[in-house]
Enzyme design. Structure first.
Site, PDB file in Angstrom:
ATOM      1  N   ASN A 221      17.060  14.052  -6.174  1.00  0.00           N
ATOM      2  CA  ASN A 221      17.563  13.672  -7.496  1.00  0.00           C
ATOM      3  C   ASN A 221      18.360  12.381  -7.406  1.00  0.00           C
ATOM      4  OD1 ASN A 221      20.039  14.379  -6.397  1.00  0.00           O
ATOM      5  ND2 ASN A 221      20.147  16.334  -7.445  1.00  0.00           N
ATOM      6  N   GLN A 266       2.610  17.061 -13.985  1.00  0.00           N
ATOM      7  CA  GLN A 266       3.720  16.232 -13.504  1.00  0.00           C
ATOM      8  C   GLN A 266       4.940  16.350 -14.399  1.00  0.00           C
ATOM      9  OE1 GLN A 266       3.506  14.794 -10.331  1.00  0.00           O
ATOM     10  NE2 GLN A 266       1.786  16.196 -10.570  1.00  0.00           N
ATOM     11  N   HIS A 269       7.634  18.890 -13.389  1.00  0.00           N
ATOM     12  CA  HIS A 269       8.618  18.643 -12.333  1.00  0.00           C
ATOM     13  C   HIS A 269      10.040  18.492 -12.860  1.00  0.00           C
ATOM     14  CE1 HIS A 269       6.665  18.198  -8.432  1.00  0.00           C
ATOM     15  NE2 HIS A 269       5.623  17.661  -9.037  1.00  0.00           N
ATOM     16  N   GLU A 335       3.345   5.993  -9.693  1.00  0.00           N
ATOM     17  CA  GLU A 335       3.392   6.790  -8.469  1.00  0.00           C
ATOM     18  C   GLU A 335       2.028   7.453  -8.234  1.00  0.00           C
ATOM     19  OE1 GLU A 335       5.947  10.589  -6.700  1.00  0.00           O
ATOM     20  OE2 GLU A 335       5.867  10.209  -8.849  1.00  0.00           O
ATOM     21  N   HIS A 336       1.517   8.126  -9.262  1.00  0.00           N
ATOM     22  CA  HIS A 336       0.188   8.743  -9.212  1.00  0.00           C
ATOM     23  C   HIS A 336      -0.670   8.132 -10.309  1.00  0.00           C
ATOM     24  CE1 HIS A 336       3.195  11.963  -8.203  1.00  0.00           C
ATOM     25  NE2 HIS A 336       2.413  12.094  -7.133  1.00  0.00           N
ATOM     26  N   ASP A 369      -0.680  16.846  -4.277  1.00  0.00           N
ATOM     27  CA  ASP A 369       0.636  17.445  -4.039  1.00  0.00           C
ATOM     28  C   ASP A 369       0.594  18.459  -2.906  1.00  0.00           C
ATOM     29  OD1 ASP A 369       2.051  16.036  -5.933  1.00  0.00           O
ATOM     30  OD2 ASP A 369       1.783  17.531  -7.520  1.00  0.00           O
ATOM     31  N   HIS A 428      19.125 -24.398  22.773  1.00  0.00           N
ATOM     32  CA  HIS A 428      17.824 -23.729  22.805  1.00  0.00           C
ATOM     33  C   HIS A 428      16.858 -24.501  23.701  1.00  0.00           C
ATOM     34  CE1 HIS A 428      19.423 -21.524  19.430  1.00  0.00           C
ATOM     35  NE2 HIS A 428      18.290 -20.879  19.214  1.00  0.00           N
TER      36      HIS A 428
END
Length: 442
Positions: A221, A266, A269, A335-336, A369, A428
């Site tokens: 979360n 979804q 969720h 996301e999907h 999933d 260097h």
């Protein structure tokens, strides 16, 4: 229940990314409170973790580490059908992860000049598994399997304590840990879990130390996500994943019942979850609206789903053709992303921005999933335009191994000295010439 957004007459230069807004997920607003939690864990150690668990999870756990026998018992008592599902998911995920393993890349640049790009697993990781609205047992698999495949030597897992189970981690999560051989499990949730992994906990007379980790992965979360942002300099993180989201690109060939079911899957969720349909078809849009009314009324979490579908982050987006639809979903960077069109594979091949792409009517996000073999820990909030989902690569790091002989160094020495002088860094160049001159005198 779900709004419509009509982009069919949109100007060519419209910003599609802002045309489909997302839910409010204000990490910055949570920073002060989460920073205080992290500091409390850093300075107060184990006592702070216990106190914070009692405050936020409503249960006091004097020993945050789950006893090994409790993990064993959880597996013994696991429903056989659930075990079979977990084992099949593990099998498929291990197969895809094995194919993700990268080998060392060796480049010879001349005589005595070699650079090896070596892949090295992270030493110790902390995996976070949410347990708030639902015990996400699948996240145990999605985090653990790629870490094990990468060769991570030390894996710890944290999940919130459950009042229903006496302050222990949900038994299905523990059973999954047993199946995967994860023995170090902590009943700690939220920001305090991320802080515990980042700082570690010192040993005391009754409890061994919790060693700090090198990397933290797993969804959570806003408290978890904010803790990741705050502690990113202290520990590596996979991403700052926000509420889950699904976008579906569809035309007249799509099955409305499938599309509606996938949007609901979804939305289930989280009230902040986003469900977006992008379609060329007004007929499909109307059919999906009707299906949503029917299907949501029949689901267990109808109130949560209704809130998600009715939020500003969800909607049915009408586009004039699939080319515009592709531009919209690419800008949204879901996301999907599901593709329900004629020649779905062809359109999927043209998508640039998505955490995972599900092609055709028989590849719903729910498959990903659990048992597709893909990983469901994916970038959200448009981050798919620059970030990838969790994979074996997330648990490895690259190291360049440089091997040059005197001959190999001599061939490029003048170039190094010249470039060092161009940057006004004569030291260097001197580190090169001290070697070449020594070789010339031998």
């Amino acid at each position: 229940m779900i709004r419509r957004i009509d982009l069919r007459e949109a100007d060519p230069g419209v910003d599609y990314r802002s045309a489909v807004p997302r839910a409010d997920f204000d990490i910055e607003a949570a920073v002060p409170a989460v920073h205080a939690i992290c500091e409390q864990v850093r300075t107060g150690g184990r006592d702070a973790v216990v106190e914070l668990g009692e405050r936020f999870d409503g249960v006091r756990v004097d020993d945050v580490r789950v006893a090994p026998e409790a993990i064993t018992v959880a597996l013994e008592q696991l429903d056989p059908d659930v075990r079979a599902g977990l084992e099949e998911s593990i099998r498929r995920l291990r197969a895809t992860c094995a194919n993700e393993l990268e080998t060392d890349a060796v480049t010879d640049l001349g005589p005595g000049a070699r650079v090896t790009h070596r892949k090295v697993p992270v030493g110790r990781v902390g995996l976070y598994v949410p347990g708030g609205l639902a015990p996400l047992v699948s996240s145990v698999l999605m985090n653990t399997v790629p870490a094990q495949t990468a060769g991570v030597g030390s894996i710890a897992l944290a999940s919130p304590p459950q009042k229903e189970f006496g302050g222990s981690v949900h038994p299905t999560i523990l059973a999954a840990c047993a199946l995967l051989g994860v023995e170090e499990v902590y009943a700690v949730g939220g920001a305090q879990a991320i802080a515990m992994f980042a700082y570690g906990l010192p040993a005391d007379a009754e409890h061994p130390a919790v060693d700090r980790v090198d990397l933290v992965t797993g969804p959570g979360n806003i408290w978890v996500v904010t803790a990741k942002r705050i502690l990113k300099g202290q520990v590596g993180i996979d991403s700052e994943a926000g509420p889950t989201e699904i976008a579906i690109l569809a035309d007249d060939t799509a099955e409305a019942a499938y599309v509606a079911a996938d949007l609901i899957s979804q939305a289930e969720h989280d009230p902040l979850a986003a469900a977006v349909l992008v379609t060329t078809s007004e007929r499909l849009a109307a059919q999906v609206e009707d299906e949503l009314e029917t299907q949501v009324a029949a689901t267990k979490h109808s109130e949560r789903i209704t809130t998600s579908l009715g939020g500003k982050q969800s909607g049915i987006v009408l586009v004039r053709d699939l080319e515009q639809g592709l531009a919209v979903v690419d800008a949204y960077a879901a996301e999907h992303l599901e593709i329900h069109t004629e020649d779905a594979a062809g359109w999927a091949a043209r998508v640039r921005n998505a955490g995972a792409i599900f092609v055709g009517p028989h590849a719903p996000v729910s498959l990903g999933d659990y048992c597709a073999g893909s990983n469901h820990v994916l970038p959200t909030a448009g981050c798919a335009c620059h970030s990838s989902g969790l994979s074996v690569r997330a648990f490895t790091k690259s190291v360049h191994v440089v091997e040059y002989s005197a001959e190999g160094l001599a061939e490029v020495a003048d170039h190094v000295v010249t470039l060092a002088e161009a940057e006004d860094l004569p030291g260097h160049g001197a580190a090169i010439t001290v070697r070449t001159r020594a070789e010339q005198t031998r």
